[in-house]
Design a protein around this motif. Structure first.
Motif, PDB file in Angstrom:
ATOM      1  N   PHE A  18       0.824  -1.204   0.000  1.00 14.52           N
ATOM      2  CA  PHE A  18       0.000   0.000   0.000  1.00 14.52           C
ATOM      3  C   PHE A  18       0.862   1.259   0.000  1.00 14.52           C
ATOM      4  CE2 PHE A  18      -2.907   2.948   2.536  1.00 14.52           C
ATOM      5  CZ  PHE A  18      -3.614   3.337   1.418  1.00 14.52           C
ATOM      6  N   CYS A  21       1.978   1.737  -3.534  1.00 16.23           N
ATOM      7  CA  CYS A  21       0.836   2.180  -4.346  1.00 16.23           C
ATOM      8  C   CYS A  21       0.527   3.648  -4.097  1.00 16.23           C
ATOM      9  CB  CYS A  21      -0.398   1.330  -4.036  1.00 16.23           C
ATOM     10  SG  CYS A  21      -0.351  -0.335  -4.723  1.00 16.23           S
ATOM     11  N   SER A 113      -5.968   0.466  -4.052  1.00 14.21           N
ATOM     12  CA  SER A 113      -5.409  -0.593  -3.211  1.00 14.21           C
ATOM     13  C   SER A 113      -5.932  -0.542  -1.778  1.00 14.21           C
ATOM     14  CB  SER A 113      -3.881  -0.517  -3.218  1.00 14.21           C
ATOM     15  OG  SER A 113      -3.452   0.777  -2.840  1.00 14.21           O
ATOM     16  N   PHE A 114      -6.349   0.625  -1.330  1.00 12.33           N
ATOM     17  CA  PHE A 114      -6.824   0.738   0.049  1.00 12.33           C
ATOM     18  C   PHE A 114      -8.054  -0.137   0.286  1.00 12.33           C
ATOM     19  CE2 PHE A 114      -9.296   2.760   3.450  1.00 12.33           C
ATOM     20  CZ  PHE A 114      -8.360   2.722   4.455  1.00 12.33           C
ATOM     21  N   TYR A 137      -1.981  -0.689   8.564  1.00 19.64           N
ATOM     22  CA  TYR A 137      -2.081  -0.790   7.111  1.00 19.64           C
ATOM     23  C   TYR A 137      -2.256   0.596   6.483  1.00 19.64           C
ATOM     24  CZ  TYR A 137      -3.842  -1.792   2.465  1.00 19.64           C
ATOM     25  OH  TYR A 137      -4.018  -1.811   1.101  1.00 19.64           O
TER      26      TYR A 137
END
Length: 418
Positions: A18, A21, A113-114, A137
């Motif tokens: 992440f 990204c 992507s989240f 995350y």
């Protein structure tokens, strides 16, 4: 490997993925400056340039959340990362404005992507630790700050076209690491034949709309300002690109890294309490940031006296640092609301709320540029954000704070008369 180790491995490699990204998603925040100069863009055109990747990264969030529920986060995340690599590489060969806009739409997929990673990570942890896990995350938002360290050095040393080429290689490497060290648990899959249109019916829930509003500030505002701040420092304070990017990272870095702390605070004190204080801190910071550089004179007994009122670069950066911390906590607290109230539908609701936040990150830079072209006042950026925070504070007071006060008063009266 036992479940605990698998959960930790999934959390670590997902956060790495992440971060990469998000770094790619924020690329135009730095390389957009030499591109703007080369193409002679005005502020509105620059806003559209930086915001274009955010559009697709936002629109893809709802389907990604649904697919993650259905097929699993490992497959969805890996496929998404692989899809972006060719587009990132091609960005280095763009020459016309429309080239950047079109390729930017494909690069922007990385921003989705989240919605793949959040439900994927959350389901590996018990409910009382989900806020903290999602916070760690979400710390991948610090990719915006990593971009501000890496991209300016590449731009100065090799030219802006080197940035997308290096980023394509980094994305490919992150994809390999993610695939090797992530895991799949069939128990985490949610069998569903629900269509995309059916999932959007969640927008009829007023709580979901409210969380969308909150997230459009703490995430949408974070994305927008991360894209906007380097050129703001260059224009407002006359800094060169490396110094501007370094100071802009004082906002982006805590806005990403401290999200895990926000998750822990939300687990301990509740999503409502953390979000309430986040909005008030944002209100104060944005009020001060909104004031433009002002010169004025006052007639005194000894003649006119000249005064200057405005933030210097140090005070400005300090307020941006506080704002970044507040929004880091807020991003975590909003998703704690979701994991508490929609435990079986995290992917779908997080996708919808993430969509709202991402759309905020798309619309706001364009509005920043339009206001700049219209008024010539750079701090109009913060005036707009200040007004949006006002809306959220009022909404939160009447739907949560006021309701809690009335419920407490009614309970006291019932106890007194009962």
């Amino acid at each position: 490997m036992n479940k605990g180790r698998q959960a930790l491995s999934v959390l670590l490699v997902s956060t790495l993925a992440f971060t990469v990204c998000f770094m790619v998603w924020m690329m135009f925040g730095v390389i957009g400056i030499p591109i703007r100069k080369a193409l002679g863009l005005n502020a509105t055109e620059f806003g559209l340039l930086t915001a274009t990747p955010v559009l697709t990264g936002s629109l893809i969030r709802v389907p990604l959340g649904i697919w993650t529920d259905k097929y699993g986060g490992r497959v969805v995340m890996a496929t998404l990362m692989a899809t972006t690599v060719p587009a990132i590489w091609l960005m280095g060969y763009a020459t016309a404005y429309w080239h950047f806009l079109v390729i930017g739409l494909f690069v922007g997929l990385a921003g989705g992507s989240f919605s793949a990673g959040t439900p994927y990570v959350a389901r590996w942890f018990p409910k009382n630790r989900q806020g903290f896990a999602m916070g760690i995350y979400g710390a991948g938002n610090s990719g915006a700050a990593v971009n501000k360290f890496v991209a300016p050095a590449l731009v100065v040393g090799f030219g802006w076209a080197m940035v997308p080429q290096v980023y394509a290689a980094i994305m490919l490497g992150a994809l390999v690491v993610f695939w090797l060290f992530s895991h799949t648990d069939p128990a985490h899959l949610v069998p569903s034949n629900t269509r995309f249109s059916d999932q959007l019916k969640m927008l009829r829930d007023p709580r979901v709309l409210k969380y969308c509003q909150y997230y459009s500030i703490v995430f949408g505002g974070y994305v927008a300002l991360s894209l906007w701040m380097v050129q703001y420092y260059v224009g407002e304070f006359g800094l060169e690109i490396r110094s501007a990017a370094l100071l802009a990272a004082c906002f982006s870095l805590p806005g990403g890294l401290l999200r895990a702390v926000g998750g822990w605070l939300s687990d301990k004190y509740g999503a409502h309490s953390v979000t309430w204080w986040v909005l008030w801190v944002s209100w104060i910071c944005l009020f001060l940031l909104s004031y433009p550089q002002t010169d004025f004179s006052i007639l005194t007994a000894n003649g006119p006296a000249q005064f200057h009122l405005g933030l210097n670069v140090y005070a400005f950066t300090g307020l941006m640092f506080l704002l970044g911390i507040a929004w880091a906590f807020g991003k975590a607290s909003v998703f704690k609301y979701i994991s508490d109230e929609y435990p079986s539908n995290i992917g779908t609701v997080s996708g919808i709320v993430g969509l709202a936040g991402g759309l905020g990150g798309f619309v706001l830079p364009i509005l920043f540029g339009a206001l700049m072209d219209l008024t010539g006042i750079r701090s109009s950026t913060f005036m707009l954000m200040y007004g949006i925070v006002w809306v959220s504070l009022i909404w939160m007071y009447w739907t949560e704070v006021r309701r809690t006060e009335l419920m407490g008063k009614n309970a006291s009266q019932f106890a007194l008369h009962g």
